[in-house]
Design a protein around this motif. Structure first.
Motif, PDB file in Angstrom:
ATOM      1  N   PHE A 197      13.720 -19.880  15.074  1.00 42.27           N
ATOM      2  CA  PHE A 197      12.398 -20.394  15.450  1.00 42.27           C
ATOM      3  C   PHE A 197      12.506 -21.895  15.732  1.00 42.27           C
ATOM      4  N   ALA A 213      10.928 -24.564  15.077  1.00 41.18           N
ATOM      5  CA  ALA A 213      10.756 -25.579  14.030  1.00 41.18           C
ATOM      6  C   ALA A 213      11.897 -25.543  13.019  1.00 41.18           C
ATOM      7  N   HIS A 216      17.214 -26.995  19.619  1.00 43.25           N
ATOM      8  CA  HIS A 216      15.790 -27.324  19.582  1.00 43.25           C
ATOM      9  C   HIS A 216      15.288 -27.815  20.938  1.00 43.25           C
ATOM     10  N   PHE A 225       1.985 -24.963  27.071  1.00 43.17           N
ATOM     11  CA  PHE A 225       0.976 -25.841  26.464  1.00 43.17           C
ATOM     12  C   PHE A 225       0.677 -27.058  27.332  1.00 43.17           C
ATOM     13  N   ILE A 269       3.967 -18.046  16.392  1.00 38.30           N
ATOM     14  CA  ILE A 269       2.805 -18.689  17.011  1.00 38.30           C
ATOM     15  C   ILE A 269       1.538 -17.896  16.681  1.00 38.30           C
ATOM     16  N   ARG A 298      13.100 -30.509   4.995  1.00 41.90           N
ATOM     17  CA  ARG A 298      14.315 -30.872   5.715  1.00 41.90           C
ATOM     18  C   ARG A 298      15.497 -30.768   4.754  1.00 41.90           C
ATOM     19  N   THR A 324      -0.336 -34.973   9.670  1.00 39.26           N
ATOM     20  CA  THR A 324      -0.639 -33.576   9.324  1.00 39.26           C
ATOM     21  C   THR A 324      -0.121 -32.617  10.394  1.00 39.26           C
ATOM     22  N   LEU A 325       0.064 -33.116  11.610  1.00 41.60           N
ATOM     23  CA  LEU A 325       0.640 -32.279  12.673  1.00 41.60           C
ATOM     24  C   LEU A 325       2.129 -32.599  12.870  1.00 41.60           C
ATOM     25  N   CYS A 370       3.899 -31.017  16.238  1.00 40.32           N
ATOM     26  CA  CYS A 370       3.269 -29.717  16.539  1.00 40.32           C
ATOM     27  C   CYS A 370       3.034 -29.515  18.043  1.00 40.32           C
ATOM     28  N   LEU A 410      -4.070 -27.934  21.329  1.00 38.72           N
ATOM     29  CA  LEU A 410      -4.864 -26.711  21.218  1.00 38.72           C
ATOM     30  C   LEU A 410      -5.582 -26.653  19.864  1.00 38.72           C
ATOM     31  N   GLY A 411      -4.887 -27.051  18.812  1.00 35.46           N
ATOM     32  CA  GLY A 411      -5.496 -27.072  17.489  1.00 35.46           C
ATOM     33  C   GLY A 411      -6.672 -28.034  17.445  1.00 35.46           C
TER      34      GLY A 411
HETATM   35  C1  HEM Z   1      -4.616 -27.747  12.592  1.00 34.99           C
HETATM   36  C2  HEM Z   1      -3.715 -26.859  12.915  1.00 34.99           C
HETATM   37  C3  HEM Z   1      -2.215 -27.072  12.832  1.00 34.99           C
HETATM   38  C4  HEM Z   1      -1.467 -27.779  11.922  1.00 34.99           C
HETATM   39  C5  HEM Z   1      -1.976 -28.539  10.696  1.00 34.99           C
HETATM   40  C6  HEM Z   1      -0.078 -27.693  12.340  1.00 34.99           C
HETATM   41  C7  HEM Z   1       0.978 -28.340  11.704  1.00 34.99           C
HETATM   42  C8  HEM Z   1       2.262 -28.418  12.210  1.00 34.99           C
HETATM   43  C9  HEM Z   1       3.335 -29.252  11.666  1.00 34.99           C
HETATM   44  C10 HEM Z   1       3.204 -30.143  10.435  1.00 34.99           C
HETATM   45  C11 HEM Z   1       4.434 -29.076  12.423  1.00 34.99           C
HETATM   46  C12 HEM Z   1       5.809 -29.770  12.266  1.00 34.99           C
HETATM   47  C13 HEM Z   1       6.803 -28.900  11.546  1.00 34.99           C
HETATM   48  C14 HEM Z   1       8.088 -29.628  11.219  1.00 34.99           C
HETATM   49  O1  HEM Z   1       8.302 -30.776  11.619  1.00 34.99           O
HETATM   50  O2  HEM Z   1       8.925 -29.039  10.518  1.00 34.99           O
HETATM   51  C15 HEM Z   1       4.082 -28.109  13.457  1.00 34.99           C
HETATM   52  C16 HEM Z   1       4.949 -27.638  14.413  1.00 34.99           C
HETATM   53  C17 HEM Z   1       4.642 -26.567  15.249  1.00 34.99           C
HETATM   54  N1  HEM Z   1       3.393 -26.007  15.451  1.00 34.99           N
HETATM   55 FE1  HEM Z   1       1.690 -26.544  14.541  1.00 34.99          FE
HETATM   56  N2  HEM Z   1      -0.014 -26.927  13.467  1.00 34.99           N
HETATM   57  C18 HEM Z   1      -1.278 -26.526  13.810  1.00 34.99           C
HETATM   58  C19 HEM Z   1      -1.635 -25.747  14.894  1.00 34.99           C
HETATM   59  C20 HEM Z   1      -0.746 -25.086  15.709  1.00 34.99           C
HETATM   60  C21 HEM Z   1      -1.116 -24.173  16.775  1.00 34.99           C
HETATM   61  C22 HEM Z   1      -2.540 -23.825  17.182  1.00 34.99           C
HETATM   62  C23 HEM Z   1       0.073 -23.720  17.321  1.00 34.99           C
HETATM   63  C24 HEM Z   1       0.307 -22.757  18.451  1.00 34.99           C
HETATM   64  C25 HEM Z   1      -0.593 -22.064  19.082  1.00 34.99           C
HETATM   65  C26 HEM Z   1       1.154 -24.368  16.608  1.00 34.99           C
HETATM   66  C27 HEM Z   1       2.510 -24.179  16.864  1.00 34.99           C
HETATM   67  C28 HEM Z   1       3.521 -24.971  16.365  1.00 34.99           C
HETATM   68  C29 HEM Z   1       4.937 -24.848  16.768  1.00 34.99           C
HETATM   69  C30 HEM Z   1       5.524 -23.824  17.736  1.00 34.99           C
HETATM   70  C31 HEM Z   1       5.628 -25.861  16.077  1.00 34.99           C
HETATM   71  C32 HEM Z   1       7.125 -26.163  16.121  1.00 34.99           C
HETATM   72  C33 HEM Z   1       7.400 -27.308  17.084  1.00 34.99           C
HETATM   73  C34 HEM Z   1       8.853 -27.776  17.068  1.00 34.99           C
HETATM   74  O3  HEM Z   1       9.574 -27.490  16.102  1.00 34.99           O
HETATM   75  O4  HEM Z   1       9.269 -28.435  18.037  1.00 34.99           O
HETATM   76  N3  HEM Z   1       0.628 -25.188  15.660  1.00 34.99           N
HETATM   77  N4  HEM Z   1       2.759 -27.747  13.317  1.00 34.99           N
END
Ligand code: HEM
Length: 399
Positions: free
Chosen positions: A88, A90, A97, A108, A239, A290, A341-342, A349, A354-355
């Motif tokens: 995956f 992440a 990656h 997106f 997802i 990590r 947080t994202l 993220c 979208l979120g």
């Molecule tokens: C408020 C809502 C959300 C929060 C709090 C959130 C939080 C996060 C965080 C903290 C990460 C980083 C993970 C890391 O560094 O290990 C992440 C990555 C990711 N998120 Fe979100 N997310 C949200 C909504 C979404 C939505 C709506 C989607 C898809 C429809 C999504 C798909 C992903 C994906 C695919 C990754 C991996 C990206 C990568 O590794 O390059 N997330 N998210």
């Protein structure tokens, strides 16, 4: 002296309000090893950000594979899927990656995301047409989840008649991998997880044969050139998880906060910042894991090579060196969006836009339709046990 052994992420108080404790940790022991978690924890904003920005020393490879807590029997049952998330996006480092991220990002684009706004508004309005006449509801079970789950299902290409199936199995998956479960329960959840995986596998195969206008078809069209079948299955299943869970959790946390602060309904011109301040102060994600790839010296502590680390974005979002008076909710806080947080850096993220769009649209629509929304008296809100996320189990409201 603060006792870092008290850092027990599975304790109810820790999910609900750990901030006094985290503040003392930031000051006295900004980096420490948590026995409960089996990980070193980084609590200061600057350290968390630097670690996110340094994927060579803080690796994502295997960081999401939380099968650590699974029993031997459950592992056997899961077989090769025990390390299911291994490819995956992440859960991997560059260069893999970089390749996966490029493929996922195609879906997106800003245009594709903003095209979903109208649909999401309609999903909220439809739901409120049904629920509003009752005058009361459990916000978590009856309001927060449905529009996001339906939007994500539509985006992925899950047929409407399968939405309940997906919802049910995604919940089981979350429990299996992200919250500690007794061995018997693990086996039941593992069974459910395998059924879910099988479903997604068939969905991908069917879109590869017969493409439609959805994310699964777009990703399936890249099989053999940019992506493998397994990578696509893992992407789609996770997802679906993201869409079914993180946004509704963040919405529940945000509505609770806004109601408690007497900030309901949010004036439309403040919605954008209100969403950021809610994500900062009550984030649905508590941090990211990590692995240290080398011995890392930080504030007098050595994180040994190979150690698991938690980058506590929850603590970072309350760091007084970045956010003035951090425990105070300020709907117009100028740097509210500096929270992590994202995430931050290369794994930021991919669904962030979208979120955010969903959170803003939901707050606006709810504010218009239920301007008298208030907390129903009774039990104080309780949170789900999870080491990575913060979400309410129920939130009784009336209007
Ligand atoms: C408020 C809502 C959300 C929060 C709090 C959130 C939080 C996060 C965080 C903290 C990460 C980083 C993970 C890391 O560094 O290990 C992440 C990555 C990711 N998120 Fe979100 N997310 C949200 C909504 C979404 C939505 C709506 C989607 C898809 C429809 C999504 C798909 C992903 C994906 C695919 C990754 C991996 C990206 C990568 O590794 O390059 N997330 N998210």
């Amino acid at each position: 002296m603060i006792d870092a052994d008290d850092f027990d992420v599975s304790a109810a108080w820790h999910v609900a309000a750990p901030y006094d404790f985290l503040r003392r940790l930031r000051r006295e022991q900004p980096v420490f090893r948590s026995e409960h978690l089996g990980a070193h924890v980084l609590t200061r904003y600057a350290d968390v950000r630097a670690a996110y920005g340094d994927p060579k020393r803080f690796s994502s490879a295997g960081s999401l594979t939380i099968s650590r807590s699974l029993s031997e029997e459950t592992r056997l049952k899961l077989g090769e899927h025990g390390s299911f998330l291994s490819s995956f996006v992440a859960n991997v480092d560059p260069p893999v990656h970089t390749r996966l991220r490029r493929s996922v990002s195609r879906a997106f684009t800003p245009r594709a995301v903003s095209a979903m706004q109208q649909r999401f508004r309609e999903l909220n309005t439809d739901l409120l047409d049904r629920v509003a006449p009752r005058g009361e509801a459990d916000f978590v079970a009856e309001i927060a989840h449905e529009p996001s789950a339906k939007l994500t299902a539509r985006f992925i290409g899950v047929p409407e008649e399968d939405e309940e199936f997906v919802k049910h199995h995604v919940k089981d998956w979350f429990q299996l991998f992200l919250s500690p479960q007794p061995p018997d329960r693990q086996l039941v959840l593992a069974e459910s997880f395998l059924a879910y995986l099988d479903y997604v596998d068939r969905l991908v195969a069917s879109r590869a044969r017969d493409p439609r206008d959805d994310f699964t078809s777009l990703m399936a069209s890249l099989i053999g050139t940019e992506l493998s079948h397994r990578e696509v299955v893992e992407l789609i299943s996770t997802i679906l998880l993201g869409g079914n869970d993180t946004v509704p959790n963040q919405l529940g946390n945000s509505v609770l906060r806004l109601l408690r602060e007497g900030a309901w309904p949010v004036p439309p011109e403040l919605t954008r910042n209100a969403v950021e301040e809610c994500m900062r102060i009550d984030g649905a994600s508590l941090g990211s894991f990590r692995y240290a790839t080398a011995d890392i010296e930080l504030h007098g502590t050595t994180i040994p090579a190979g150690a698991l680390c938690l980058l506590s974005t929850d603590s970072a979002a309350h760091d007084e060196t970045v956010f003035d008076d951090p425990e105070r909710f300020r709907i117009d806080r100028p740097n509210a969006d500096a929270h992590m947080t994202l995430g931050y850096g290369i794994h930021f993220c991919v669904g962030a836009a979208l979120g955010r769009l969903q959170l803003r649209t939901a707050l606006d629509t709810l504010g218009e339709r239920l301007p008298r929304l208030r907390l129903a008296s009774g039990e104080p809100p309780s949170y789900r046990a999870s080491i990575v996320g913060r979400g309410l189990t129920a939130l009784p409201v009336e209007w």
